[in-house]
Scaffold this active site. Structure first.
Site, PDB file in Angstrom:
ATOM      1  N   PHE A 128     -65.347 -71.949  -3.153  1.00 22.13           N
ATOM      2  CA  PHE A 128     -66.252 -72.276  -4.264  1.00 22.13           C
ATOM      3  C   PHE A 128     -65.918 -71.499  -5.526  1.00 22.13           C
ATOM      4  CE2 PHE A 128     -68.417 -68.394  -3.047  1.00 22.13           C
ATOM      5  CZ  PHE A 128     -69.060 -67.961  -4.202  1.00 22.13           C
ATOM      6  N   LYS A 129     -65.222 -70.372  -5.381  1.00 20.18           N
ATOM      7  CA  LYS A 129     -64.891 -69.569  -6.560  1.00 20.18           C
ATOM      8  C   LYS A 129     -64.045 -70.346  -7.570  1.00 20.18           C
ATOM      9  CE  LYS A 129     -66.795 -65.943  -4.562  1.00 20.18           C
ATOM     10  NZ  LYS A 129     -66.161 -64.692  -4.206  1.00 20.18           N
ATOM     11  N   ASP A 130     -63.305 -71.355  -7.079  1.00 18.79           N
ATOM     12  CA  ASP A 130     -62.497 -72.169  -7.990  1.00 18.79           C
ATOM     13  C   ASP A 130     -63.348 -72.909  -9.018  1.00 18.79           C
ATOM     14  OD1 ASP A 130     -59.928 -71.649  -6.850  1.00 18.79           O
ATOM     15  OD2 ASP A 130     -60.359 -73.078  -5.241  1.00 18.79           O
ATOM     16  N   MET A 133     -63.716 -70.236 -11.664  1.00 19.71           N
ATOM     17  CA  MET A 133     -62.522 -69.502 -12.051  1.00 19.71           C
ATOM     18  C   MET A 133     -61.528 -70.370 -12.824  1.00 19.71           C
ATOM     19  SD  MET A 133     -62.184 -66.252 -11.598  1.00 19.71           S
ATOM     20  CE  MET A 133     -62.867 -65.787 -10.016  1.00 19.71           C
ATOM     21  N   THR A 161     -62.609 -64.413  -4.272  1.00 16.97           N
ATOM     22  CA  THR A 161     -62.532 -64.223  -5.722  1.00 16.97           C
ATOM     23  C   THR A 161     -61.104 -63.933  -6.156  1.00 16.97           C
ATOM     24  OG1 THR A 161     -64.809 -63.460  -5.989  1.00 16.97           O
ATOM     25  CG2 THR A 161     -63.236 -62.737  -7.642  1.00 16.97           C
TER      26      THR A 161
END
Length: 493
Positions: A128-130, A133, A161
């Site tokens: 989900f960090k994409d 980011m 992350t």
């Protein structure tokens, strides 16, 4: 739109108003606090109606323009259009469209309530960090090019992350990435995904300790204002405001896709360690999104669950932090929690500062209102919709098996924590959306234990663990990491 620090006095905030671009490249404010809008922008019912038919990229533009008021509309729209494309978010499961970016899948619907999984792991690093980011990388490059400047990103990761940041920043002009991670405490896939990168602007540092040691070093460097300025240090950890606000978008998207009218409420369950992801849900709710509950799901490192049950925030020491099968939540000091506490105590910056000084000196604070406590604000937690629960390794294994047997999909360990906790908070008539953390392939060791078979891998990741790896091992020593940064930026220490 101006931003204030959670530790700023009213006088200092008035003297030094900050815009979105002013705070984009940094992390902590100079006073050690975290940035928040001076007031949350509000969303009307008419706007929600108009947003139902938008693409994800256009929805991101509409929400971000409320926060990034100093970026011209046309340029912001171009940034979101370039970020949120099916080509970038291409790793959709069978039966899902990558064009949806964050597809919803109904897992169960009955008298107890409706359980929905929101896919957030279709990006290049399968986590989900994409979602934030990739936007952050484009925003950084835009601002740096505009100002003719450079940036050395210094961050910490418990698993996802780091890879999301490195994949977003690799090859970006004027950007280097220095990423700390706890040595030998990530999954084999997570480790390989980061350490196999050979880009000359990427530097991986494996720290002999736990994630909280890494996070403490990031904060220590951020608080050294002279070093931070001289070495042009920025951060991509969730203390970075732009990353949090980018995550607000998928709460709106989930709501709009799960409901047909603006009067309906939904709840969200969020696997939580550092409080950044669910903090975005809190912000969406403060903007007017009709959220009934925000459910904090933790693993055995249940610092946040303890607070939302009792009002006591008690940070664990590194020796008390468990190494679990949902390692991205092996965190005992939630850095984004300060943003919520600031709202909880009525946006009183001096009180917020005092409470988090007590975290540093006494290991926590108590807002339960009990005799000898630090206050009674915990009684207001319900006004913000927060509830919580925790999950264990056995819970994860059982939930992974149940979801595979009942719905034919394989979920990762953190998402399993979310589904387990979500089931305890279902309500009739209010859809419960669980935010996916990552694709199961990133935690294959536990998938193999639960199902007796390997998790499916998207194309291109088949043999990632066999790739050559490039990293250094370092003690949890701030001076040592500063020297390493100085050496690899070509600047004096």
């Amino acid at each position: 739109m101006h931003y204030v620090s959670t530790r700023a006095t009213s006088a200092s905030a008035a003297r030094n108003p900050q815009g979105f671009s002013d705070i984009l490249l940094g992390g902590l404010a100079p006073d050690g606090g975290l940035y928040l809008p001076a007031a949350y922008p509000q969303v009307t019912g008419a706007e929600l109606d108009a947003w139902r038919s938008l693409s994800y990229a256009d929805l991101a533009y509409e929400i971000l323009r409320k926060f990034a008021t100093d970026i011209p509309d046309a340029e912001l729209k171009a940034l979101t259009a370039r970020t949120y494309t099916p080509e970038v978010y291409r790793n959709a499961r069978a039966g899902e469209s990558s064009a949806d970016i964050t597809p919803l899948r109904v897992l169960e619907e009955g008298a107890a309530g409706k359980l929905i999984l929101q896919g957030l792991s279709n990006g290049p690093t399968l986590a989900f960090k994409d979602m934030a980011m990739q936007l952050l990388g484009n925003l950084f490059e835009y601002i740096l090019a505009k100002n003719g400047d450079a940036l050395n990103i210094f961050g910490a990761t418990s698993g996802d992350t780091g890879s999301a940041a490195e994949y977003a920043m690799r090859g970006k002009r004027g950007i280097r990435v220095f990423m700390l991670s706890p040595h030998a405490k990530m999954s084999a896939f997570q480790t390989a995904q980061m350490f196999s990168l050979q880009d000359p602007n990427i530097f991986n540092i494996a720290v002999e300790g736990v994630f909280d040691d890494c996070q403490d070093m990031v904060k220590a460097v951020s608080n050294d204002l002279e070093f931070k300025a001289r070495h042009k240090i920025g951060t991509v950890n969730s203390i970075n405001w732009a990353r949090v606000v980018a995550q607000v978008v998928y709460y709106f998207r989930g709501y709009l896709k799960a409901t047909s009218s603006n009067g309906q409420k939904v709840s969200f369950t969020v696997p939580s360690g550092n409080f950044g992801n669910i903090c975005a849900g809190h912000i969406a709710r403060m903007m007017g999104l009709p959220i009934a509950k925000l459910v904090v799901a933790t693993n055995e490192n249940n610092v946040l669950d303890e607070f939302f049950r009792t009002g006591v925030y008690r940070v664990r020491k590194p020796a008390e932090t468990f190494h679990t099968s949902s390692p991205s939540m092996d965190i005992s000091k939630a850095s984004n929690f300060e943003r919520f506490v600031y709202d909880l105590v009525g946006r009183d910056a001096e009180r917020t500062h005092a409470l988090f000084r007590k975290v540093e000196t006494h290991g926590g604070f108590d807002l339960s209102g009990a005799p000898g406590s630090d206050g009674d604000e915990f009684k207001r937690v319900g006004e913000y919709g927060f509830v919580s629960g925790c999950s264990t390794h056995e819970d994860r294994l059982n939930t992974i098996r149940e979801v595979a047997d009942d719905y034919g999909i394989t979920i990762d360990t953190h998402t399993a924590d979310g589904i387990k906790v979500a089931r305890a908070h279902l309500e009739p008539g209010i859809p419960m959306i669980v935010l996916e953390t990552a694709l199961a392939a990133k935690f294959n060791e536990t998938i193999l234990e639960a199902l007796g078979t390997d998790a499916e891998r998207p194309a291109g990741f088949e043999n990632i663990e066999t790739l050559p790896q490039r990293f250094v091992v370092m003690k949890a020593d701030v001076a040592q990491v500063k020297a390493y940064i100085a050496e690899h930026t070509g600047l004096d220490r």
